[in-house]
Structure formats: C-alpha cells, structure tokens
Design an enzyme around this catalytic site. Structure first.
Site, PDB file in Angstrom:
ATOM      1  CG  ASN A  27     -18.035 -47.285  36.849  1.00  0.00           C
ATOM      2  OD1 ASN A  27     -17.398 -48.395  36.775  1.00  0.00           O
ATOM      3  ND2 ASN A  27     -19.463 -46.965  37.617  1.00  0.00           N
ATOM      4  CE1 TYR A  28     -17.943 -42.518  32.739  1.00  0.00           C
ATOM      5  CE2 TYR A  28     -19.559 -42.835  34.479  1.00  0.00           C
ATOM      6  CZ  TYR A  28     -19.202 -43.036  32.977  1.00  0.00           C
ATOM      7  OH  TYR A  28     -20.238 -43.570  32.128  1.00  0.00           O
ATOM      8  CG  LEU A  29     -14.223 -39.405  39.247  1.00  0.00           C
ATOM      9  CD1 LEU A  29     -14.460 -38.861  40.552  1.00  0.00           C
ATOM     10  CD2 LEU A  29     -13.952 -38.134  38.639  1.00  0.00           C
TER      11      LEU A  29
END
Length: 575
Positions: A532-534
DNA sequence: TAGAGAACTTAGAAGCGTCACA
DNA sequence: TGTGACGCTTCTAAGTTCTCTA
C-alpha cells in the site's frame, strides 16, 4: 505547489504498445460498460444431524432453525478467546435470543447454562475431516470452487474481462471486532438478494437473482466502481463488491496515488518550512495544526478522524489524540523535552514512541484533563483543507505514502552493495522495507511457532557448521594427498572437496541471513507497506539495477497488482 | 458549511496450499 | 512419503476522503 497535476496516465505512456490503450473518461465517469453475474451467496444453513444436541441446564433442547444456526456460530468459535469475554458473551446472548421463538426465549435465560459441547465437537470433526480428504476429493472441491470463480469472479468492464476482488457475499456469523470492540459477539445477519443493490450498465445482461428472489435495486451508476452493495447490520455501514487490485481501474488509481506522493516531494521543503514557522503563530488553531502536521510528517501518524463513542473500539490518530495519550518529560534518557506517545491506533495496534519536541504541547495541555482533546482547535477536515490549499490533491495520508516511498529509496541507496550475493541483497531490501514498516507502525502478532522455528533453524545452522568443519578437514586431507602427485583421480577428489566446502559455506550463509531476517521481522509486518505505501517503481528499478529477479521480492499477487509499474519502469527511475 | 453517509483504501488475522526436509 | 513450517490468499474490519444534503 499550486499547479494542478499533469493529467497523464500510464495509459498514455504505454499507448503505442497496446498495454493501456484507452483514454481516461471525463471527470467522475469510471466506465461506459459494466456486466457481471451478481454476487455469489453463501449456501443456506443445513440443520444439525439428530445425534448432535444442544443442552440447556443439562437437558437436550431441539432449537428452531434460526436459533440453531446462531448457536452453531457460537459453538464454532469456542476455541477462541473471544467467547470468554463478557462483552462478547452478552452481545451474542442478546442477539441470539432475538432469533429464538417465544418458547425458546422463555426457557433459555442464562448463557452459562447452555451446553454447546456436541455442536463444538461436530464442528471440529468437520474441520478435521476436511483436512483429511484424499487428494482426489480435494481436487473435486478445488474444481467446484474454480467453477464458482469462473462464473462469478469476473466482470466485463469496458473492453476488459476483469477479476472481481470480493464477489462473495459475507456469510452470517458473529461479529469479531478488533480490540475492545463494544459490538463484538453481535449477530452479523445473513444477507439476502433482497438486501443487495446491483450496479451495472443498462445495455448489459442484468444479473439474475437466485431463484425465488429479487434484487433490492438494480442501478446504472457509472460514477462509482462497485458492482454490488449491501448494508451490514452490526455497524450499519455499506459493503461493496469491487474489482481486484490487478484491474485497470484500480491500477490507475494506485498509480495516481504515487504520482501525488511524488508531487509532494517537490514542495515538501516549503510545507515543512511553513509549519515550522506556524509553530510560533499567535493563533492557537494554527499552532495546533502545525504540531499535528509535524507529527503526521515526522512520525507518520494517521489523520485521526473523530469517531462515534461506544460504536467502535477506542482508537485514535493524530487529530483525535487526547491528553492522556502523551506524557511530557523535561528530560528522558538523557534527552531534553521528550514527549512519550502511548495510544491505540488503527486496528487497536499500540503506538509507542519517544520523541524530542518543543514547548507547544505543554501549552495545548494547560487546564485540560486526560480525556480532553489535545488539539481542540483542529480536526481532519480543517487539516486537509489547509493541505489541499498548499498542493492540489494533498491530504494527510499522502505524507505516509511519500515518507514510506522516499525512505525505501534512501535506504536502498544506502545499503546498495553490488558485491553481495542474492540472499544478502534480499536481506538489504527487507531491511529497507523494514525501516518503512517501523515508520508506519505495521505490526503483527509474533507467529505462535516463532520460538520453536527459530530454535529449529539455529539447530540446522549448527549442524551445517559441523558439516563445514568436516568438509574443510576433508579438503585439507585431499590436498595433502594430492600434493606433488600428478594422479588425475586425486586432483578430481580435491576439486570435489572444494566444491563441497563452497556449497556448505553458501548454504550456511543463506541460513544465517535467513535467521537474521526472521529475528528482525518477529513483530513487524512488511506486507502492508509493500502493498500500500511503497511506489512499486522503486522496487522494480532496484531489481533491474541489482540484477535480482523481481519474483524474489514480489509474489504473483504483487506482480499482478503492479503490472503497470513493471511495464513502465526503467532502471533509472527515481521516486 | 457542517454533518452524515457513500466510496474507496489500508489493515491484521485466519485459512489454506505448497514445498522442503527428515 | 508424511509432516510441519511458511508464504500466499482470502476475509472483512477499520481507517480516510469525498460527496451530498439540509
């Protein structure tokens, strides 16, 4: 920061290669054609066999079908700690009684007098039997499941056949909230087609409701991406059937998310300078906003929306922090002005941290009780309104994406070492990933078998070390024997022994790296940040540069989800 | 303009299947 | 060939942000 985002998309980048050929629709339109089979409903409840009985106060009681079904939900969970909690038991009992007939309700007054033992045993037996199915039987089941996926698991959206993420209606059961959820144990009711709204295009084949049923509504709203929805009874919230993460629609959205985060990179210095300045503002609201922003940026806290009291577990984010969640220390561990955070965040995961900080917090806490809001002049709407004025599309959560991705990129750069072998390179990658997971506070319960499996691995390492010693001795001996000899056989033996030593060393290193990685990962979940973030382009470029195969860091699901990034990323990509 | 509700993303746990190793 | 550990998949809860309405 105020220029709007360049309206380009992966579609345009890859247009000529036919990968993402379509243009985007005008604002808000998500599709022109949508066809699917509707959601898949769980099987109806089958009554208990005659020899499996429920007992009340020691006497067998034949329950009505609805009451029996709910009793079985409880019996199935009896190995779980949930069923010992008072809140869970009370909620369950209250809702269960609602499903009973008048007669049952008059008889069954006390949960402690209920004996679900035979139901529980039957459930365990079924689980066991399922585990012990023969290969052939398992294959039959697998094929039957595949048939359901083939029929219900796909839709046609515009020109693409897309996988649906969750095409199955959630089966009924007892609500399991996280942490001290006030509604845990409540009955999650069975959803009927009459509860479900279908969304598809007018000119598509409208899905047929199951025989004897009708849909609540069929609508044709192409400004949303869901295919079906229903209202869940415990929290009264909406549930949606949506596309899989590997779909074009989701992929584009994901790409946009990372582009907004990259945009933040270009103005983050200015934003930081501004909130540092605002810390000294005469306006209390502005000061609070500045401190909150500092927390969100530096500590990667979530925005922290207000929550309705008593509806969910008591968790907080940045804007909803209360005085009781922080402690100020004039000095702590040799540092001056330290704030100690201790609160439950999303999913009741504890956030604990100690950070040097400025005097403002003391001011915000003046004349307040533990239960009072720390930021009484601030909420997420105000904060996000301010952020969007600094950069279009900027909201609190963008900071998490930005800081996560930039941290990965920096860490990978720092740890870069071409001389390492693949296992070591992967350890470095995981360490970079871990730095992000720690920043974002992504935790997991240590696996139940953790200690044992570490001990097993250590034992393997020890035994391999012994093997290596032995192999080295044998090599030495072989060399001795071959010295000065021109006997080809002896030379071959030396070569063989050399190879054995080398193999042993490689295996040992691999295991040692694995042990380090596993130990460091005990309570940290890497998957959430990866998913979800990288920005996946950072990882794709890293693989290309480091000559590591992508499937070493991305499994099939991730490779599918990030197909857009794999497709477009060159080795020189910079976040 | 605020509050409520809708829509969508992020999250950890549990279930399940596979693969390595004894 | 059986077994247990592990990684992948599924599930659905719990967030955030957007949007609508009074």
């Amino acid at each position: 920061c105020n220029s709007s985002m360049t309206p380009f998309s992966p579609s345009k980048v890859k247009k000529e290669e036919g990968g993402w050929e379509e243009e985007k629709y005008e604002d808000g339109i998500k599709w022109k054609f949508l066809e699917h089979k509707g959601p898949y409903f769980p099987p109806e409840y089958q009554t208990l066999p005659d020899d499996v009985k429920f007992y009340y106060n020691g006497k067998p009681v034949k329950l009505s079908l609805p009451a029996e079904e709910v009793a079985l939900f409880f019996a199935q969970m009896m190995d779980h700690e949930y069923t010992t909690k008072e809140v869970f038991r009370n909620n369950f009992f209250r809702d269960w009684r609602k499903e009973m007939t008048l007669e049952e309700r008059q008889l069954i007054m006390d949960l402690n007098k209920c004996d679900f033992g035979e139901l529980h045993a039957m459930h365990k037996q079924k689980v066991e039997a399922r585990k012990n199915l023969s290969k052939e039987e398992k294959l039959v089941n697998k094929e039957a499941n595949q048939k359901i996926v083939d029929e219900y698991g796909y839709c046609v959206l515009d020109h693409h056949r897309e996988r649906i993420g969750n095409f199955k209606i959630e089966p009924p059961g007892l609500f399991r909230g996280r942490g001290d959820h006030p509604k845990q144990g409540m009955l999650k009711k069975r959803i009927q087609p009459e509860d479900a709204i279908i969304n598809c295009s007018k000119d598509s084949r409208i899905p047929e409701p199951p025989a004897g049923h009708r849909w609540k509504e069929v609508r044709h709203d192409n400004t949303v991406t869901w295919l079906a929805s229903w209202t869940e009874n415990v929290q009264g919230s909406c549930k949606y059937v949506m596309l899989n993460a590997n779909s074009k629609l989701k992929g584009e959205k994901d790409w946009e998310k990372y582009e907004v985060a990259r945009k933040l990179k270009t103005c983050v210095d200015a934003i930081r300078a501004q909130y540092q300045e605002d810390l000294k503002s005469k306006q209390m609201g502005t000061r609070q906003r500045a401190v909150a922003l500092y927390f969100i940026d530096k500590l990667a806290l979530r925005a922290g929306n207000e929550k309705e009291e008593g509806e969910t577990a008591d968790t907080v984010g940045c804007c909803s922090l209360r005085v009781e969640h922080i402690t100020l220390h004039d000095t702590l561990d040799g540092q001056k002005c330290v704030v100690e955070f201790d609160f439950l965040g999303k999913d009741c995961i504890r956030y604990y941290n100690k950070v040097p900080v400025f005097k403002n917090l003391k001011l915000f806490m003046e004349n307040k009780q533990g239960g009072d809001d720390l930021f009484d002049r601030l909420n997420t709407q105000l904060l996000n309104k301010h952020l969007s004025s600094l950069m279009p599309g900027l909201t609190a959560k963008v900071f998490r994406t930005y800081n996560a991705s930039i941290t990965l990129q920096q860490q990978l750069k720092e740890l870069r070492n071409m001389k390492e072998n693949v296992a070591e390179k992967l350890l470095s990658y995981n360490r970079a990933n871990r730095a992000v997971a720690i920043l974002c506070n992504h935790q997991r319960a240590p696996p139940k078998t953790f200690e044992q499996s570490m001990a097993n691995l250590q034992a393997k390492i020890d035994s391999r070390k012994e093997q290596l010693d032995l192999a080295k001795k044998e090599l030495k001996q072989a060399k001795k024997e071959a010295k000065g000899s021109s006997d080809n056989k002896l030379l071959i033996v030396v070569e063989k022994k050399k190879k054995a030593v080398q193999r042993c060393e490689e295996q040992l290193l691999k295991m040692e790296v694995q042990a380090t990685d596993r130990e460091e990962n005990k309570q940290i979940a890497l998957s959430t940040s990866k998913l979800n973030y990288l920005d996946p382009r950072i990882s794709v470029a890293w693989c290309k540069n480091m000559e590591v195969q992508l499937d070493k860091i991305y499994n099939k699901t991730l490779r599918d989800k990030f197909a857009w990034a794999i497709d477009m990323t060159e080795h020189d990509f910079v976040f």
